[in-house]
Design a protein around this motif. Sequence first.
Motif, PDB file in Angstrom:
ATOM      1  N   ARG A   7       0.829  -1.212   0.000  1.00 49.23           N
ATOM      2  CA  ARG A   7       0.000   0.000   0.000  1.00 49.23           C
ATOM      3  C   ARG A   7       0.855   1.249   0.000  1.00 49.23           C
ATOM      4  O   ARG A   7       0.511   2.262  -0.625  1.00 49.23           O
ATOM      5  CB  ARG A   7      -0.919  -0.003   1.222  1.00 49.23           C
ATOM      6  N   LYS A  24       2.038   1.867  -3.540  1.00 48.30           N
ATOM      7  CA  LYS A  24       0.960   2.433  -4.352  1.00 48.30           C
ATOM      8  C   LYS A  24       0.729   3.906  -4.024  1.00 48.30           C
ATOM      9  O   LYS A  24       0.490   4.727  -4.914  1.00 48.30           O
ATOM     10  CB  LYS A  24      -0.332   1.636  -4.124  1.00 48.30           C
ATOM     11  N   THR A  25       0.822   4.240  -2.738  1.00 46.23           N
ATOM     12  CA  THR A  25       0.653   5.637  -2.330  1.00 46.23           C
ATOM     13  C   THR A  25       1.749   6.506  -2.929  1.00 46.23           C
ATOM     14  O   THR A  25       1.484   7.603  -3.449  1.00 46.23           O
ATOM     15  CB  THR A  25       0.674   5.759  -0.801  1.00 46.23           C
ATOM     16  N   HIS A  67       2.317   6.761   5.175  1.00 47.67           N
ATOM     17  CA  HIS A  67       2.753   5.745   4.226  1.00 47.67           C
ATOM     18  C   HIS A  67       4.136   6.059   3.667  1.00 47.67           C
ATOM     19  O   HIS A  67       4.991   5.169   3.540  1.00 47.67           O
ATOM     20  CB  HIS A  67       1.745   5.647   3.076  1.00 47.67           C
TER      21      HIS A  67
END
Length: 297
Positions: free
Chosen positions: A4, A7-8, A35
């Motif tokens: 994640r 992706k961020t 993140h």
Amino acid sequence: MDIRNIKTFQTIIKLGSFQRAAEELQYGQSTVTMHIQKLEGDLGVKLLERGKKLKLTEAGRLFHQNADMLLKDYDFLHTSIAELIQGEAGIVRIGVMEPTASYRLPSILGPFLQQHPKVKVSIQIGNTTILGQMLNEGSIDLAICSTPDTGIENTFEPLFNEELALLVPDTHPLAVKEVIHLRDLQNENILITNSLCPYRQKLESSLLEKGGSPYAGMEIGNMAALKFYVQANFGIAVVPVITAMPNPEGTVLKKIQDLDSGLVTGMLRKTSGSSFSTAAEKLISLLREELQTIYRS
């Protein structure tokens, strides 16, 4: 590294700001910041220079250039695992004896693989002894074979009887005999398969028990070839009915009155210690259902 976070990071670079990335991903802006901090902490290097305008560090540019491939690989792996769990993908290794391998299995596998194109099936053909060894060695997942000498490590589930009949040249005296018994085969030239073949073993034990011995025999290693040697007048043969229907030109297929119901054929599986993919379980259920219909036909 958390996928994640990657992706961020890629979303931030694509949209040019933390705020837009948060809106796109439906995160709070603090989550997006966390993140990136976590990703930089995992990598041990700074990826972004914060300011009025985002700027990638050298490490950030390198990571950005390669992260898309990482995400694609992850998505592919995630999809593959999901398909495996759902039974839409996987590998099923089957051992099959003749004539099931040539005369029954293709019509069952065809529709199954059309419905499950990502399932891979490996087929090994052999006699019951060889298939039992392969199962014990772990090189196949299950076997379709005759009744084996099973130990506690394997379980055999009978599915159908393979009907047997006598195939003779139409010029042979037995071709016009109305009722044939095993004793009528005494001293005949019988075409037989190899000594490990369960069909030969059944025939020889039946001949011995019911007066059909002795006989002369010509050994032919391939069961499917027997009918062609009968057609060429090399002798007569007891064959699975399915392999000689329709019977070759110049031959006659005759029932043997005292040859019992046929050769029991079924599914051989490990008793314990092995697990099947969902795809394998689907195929096993289909094989069981389709082959058991032979009992009812």
